[in-house]
Structures are given as C-alpha cells and as structure tokens.
Design an enzyme around this catalytic site. Sequence first.
Site, mmCIF file in Angstrom:
data_model
loop_
_atom_site.group_PDB
_atom_site.id
_atom_site.type_symbol
_atom_site.label_atom_id
_atom_site.label_comp_id
_atom_site.label_asym_id
_atom_site.label_seq_id
_atom_site.Cartn_x
_atom_site.Cartn_y
_atom_site.Cartn_z
ATOM 1 N N ARG A 197 -42.963 -35.512 -23.969
ATOM 2 C CA ARG A 197 -41.911 -35.449 -24.974
ATOM 3 C C ARG A 197 -41.348 -36.783 -25.305
ATOM 4 N NH1 ARG A 197 -40.923 -29.067 -23.006
ATOM 5 N NH2 ARG A 197 -41.401 -30.123 -21.723
ATOM 6 N N HIS B 87 -48.584 -27.435 -25.949
ATOM 7 C CA HIS B 87 -49.449 -27.096 -24.663
ATOM 8 C C HIS B 87 -50.464 -26.621 -25.293
ATOM 9 C CE1 HIS B 87 -45.820 -25.106 -22.431
ATOM 10 N NE2 HIS B 87 -46.380 -25.748 -22.069
ATOM 11 N N SER C 28 -40.938 -24.299 -22.861
ATOM 12 C CA SER C 28 -40.958 -22.266 -22.970
ATOM 13 C C SER C 28 -39.641 -21.871 -22.500
ATOM 14 C CB SER C 28 -41.826 -22.245 -21.183
ATOM 15 O OG SER C 28 -43.016 -23.104 -22.025
ATOM 16 N N LYS D 101 -39.618 -20.409 -8.197
ATOM 17 C CA LYS D 101 -38.386 -20.607 -10.186
ATOM 18 C C LYS D 101 -38.850 -18.260 -10.222
ATOM 19 C CE LYS D 101 -40.212 -24.670 -12.022
ATOM 20 N NZ LYS D 101 -41.048 -25.001 -14.009
HETATM 21 N N1 LIG Z 1 -43.992 -29.166 -26.639
HETATM 22 C C1 LIG Z 1 -44.908 -29.482 -25.807
HETATM 23 N N2 LIG Z 1 -45.254 -30.826 -25.865
HETATM 24 C C2 LIG Z 1 -45.977 -31.493 -25.266
HETATM 25 N N3 LIG Z 1 -46.020 -31.412 -24.430
HETATM 26 C C3 LIG Z 1 -45.439 -30.297 -23.306
HETATM 27 C C4 LIG Z 1 -44.706 -29.284 -24.232
HETATM 28 N N4 LIG Z 1 -44.165 -28.741 -23.581
HETATM 29 C C5 LIG Z 1 -44.839 -28.739 -22.159
HETATM 30 N N5 LIG Z 1 -44.974 -29.992 -22.305
HETATM 31 C C6 LIG Z 1 -45.578 -30.056 -20.795
HETATM 32 O O1 LIG Z 1 -46.909 -29.712 -20.137
HETATM 33 C C7 LIG Z 1 -46.838 -29.413 -18.864
HETATM 34 C C8 LIG Z 1 -46.579 -28.427 -18.245
HETATM 35 O O2 LIG Z 1 -45.228 -27.859 -19.207
HETATM 36 P P1 LIG Z 1 -44.455 -26.870 -18.013
HETATM 37 O O3 LIG Z 1 -45.369 -25.289 -18.495
HETATM 38 O O4 LIG Z 1 -42.844 -26.714 -18.541
HETATM 39 O O5 LIG Z 1 -44.131 -26.345 -16.771
HETATM 40 P P2 LIG Z 1 -43.832 -27.550 -16.149
HETATM 41 O O6 LIG Z 1 -43.242 -26.302 -15.096
HETATM 42 O O7 LIG Z 1 -44.542 -27.714 -14.726
HETATM 43 O O8 LIG Z 1 -42.850 -28.301 -16.027
HETATM 44 C C9 LIG Z 1 -45.538 -31.027 -19.046
HETATM 45 O O9 LIG Z 1 -46.278 -32.210 -18.879
HETATM 46 C C10 LIG Z 1 -44.994 -31.183 -19.676
HETATM 47 O O10 LIG Z 1 -44.472 -32.067 -20.110
HETATM 48 MG MG LIG Z 2 -41.794 -27.917 -18.186
#
Ligand SMILES: Nc1ncnc2c1ncn2[C@@H]1O[C@H](COP(=O)(O)OP(=O)(O)O)[C@@H](O)[C@H]1O
Ligand SMILES: [Mg+2]
Length: 167
Positions: free
Chosen positions: A94, A17, A132, A41
């Site tokens: 990703r 992130h 996460s 969630k």
């Molecule tokens: N390791 C990573 N590298 C790049 N983008 C990421 C990574 N992990 C999560 N994201 C992106 O960050 C955003 C928020 O992810 P996340 O916290 O999992 O929330 P959500 O519940 O919307 O998936 C999403 O667009 C996800 O694809």
């Molecule tokens: Mg996610």
Amino acid sequence: MRRAIYPGSFDPVTNGHLDIIGRCCHLFDEIVVAVVVNPEKKPLFTVEERQSILRDALGGIETGTCRVSVDSFGGLLMKYAVEQKADAIVRGIRAISDYEYELQMALMNRRLEPRVETVFMMSAEAYSYVSSRLVKEVYQLGGSVRGLVPELVEARMSEKLGRTSHQ
Ligand SMILES: Nc1ncnc2c1ncn2[C@@H]1O[C@H](COP(=O)(O)OP(=O)(O)O)[C@@H](O)[C@H]1O
Ligand SMILES: [Mg+2]
C-alpha cells in the site's frame, strides 16, 4: 498450472484484499488464500470465522478461470508453500511503510526457498489506505466502513461487536 499463495491475517477481509485477489487471477491458475494462524496476535475473528468470511466474500468477485480456495496454516510460510507446491507468494503493497517489512520478509523467504518467488501487487488507489486494523477501529468507534469491506463483513462485525452498522 501456476499456483500462488496469498497469506495474511484477513481479520477481516477488506475490499483491498479482494482487489488484489481479483487482479491476481489474471496471473495465476490457482490462488490459495491462506489465513495465518498466529498465536501472538489477538484477532477479532477466529481462524475458522475468517476462512468462512473469506469464502463468502470470494463469491462476490470475478475470478474468471482461476481457481481460488481458502485455507489456513501455522508455522513457516515457506514450508507451507512447498507443501502446497506453490510457485509464488503474493503480497500487497500500500505504501512505503509496507515496503520495508515486505522486502525483509521476501528476502528471508527467498533465502529459505529460492524456488518460490514473492510477487508484489500495488494496492488499488481507492483502497491504498484501507487496513483490517483501521476498518475494525473505525467500525468499533461507530464510523462507517461502507465501500471498504463487503457488506457481509459489516454484518459479521455487527454480530461480533453487537451493534448495527452505520450508513
Ligand atoms: N488495502 C489493501 N490493498 C492492498 N493490499 C493490502 C491491503 N490491505 C492489506 N493488504 C495486503 O494483504 C496482505 C495480507 O494483509 P493482512 O491481512 O493485514 O495480513 P498480515 O498480517 O500478513 O499483514 C499483505 O500483503 C498486505 O500488505
Ligand atoms: Mg497487515
């Protein structure tokens, strides 16, 4: 002034992130990192905790002249985007597995609010497998997540899950 919203669960924020936010800073003048309030969630950290962890973690990255803030919202993202006068939504991709869902969301969001563009950023290679969910799972099972999340996130997981972090 170009303003983007980076919405997500951030439960907790990972280096993946933070890498997206750092690179996004070259594209926008302002980024609002917005924690989604999703009653369906079951998160590890509360919305407030996730925001405070994000604020702490953002202190550790280079943001240049870009103003990065942390907020939370519930309900329709596009409604929030209009309220925030955002030009764009930022999402990270990703793998192909992210693509299908993200494409569907982006197209629906465009239909709801054509003026707000969705911008996709490709994950850094080093973090392309980091989520996460996986970080929490590995940590909970006693594995090391060093280098995948900021140290302060490890500390917060240790407080929450009641164990000291692994090397
Ligand atoms: N390791 C990573 N590298 C790049 N983008 C990421 C990574 N992990 C999560 N994201 C992106 O960050 C955003 C928020 O992810 P996340 O916290 O999992 O929330 P959500 O519940 O919307 O998936 C999403 O667009 C996800 O694809
Ligand atoms: Mg996610």
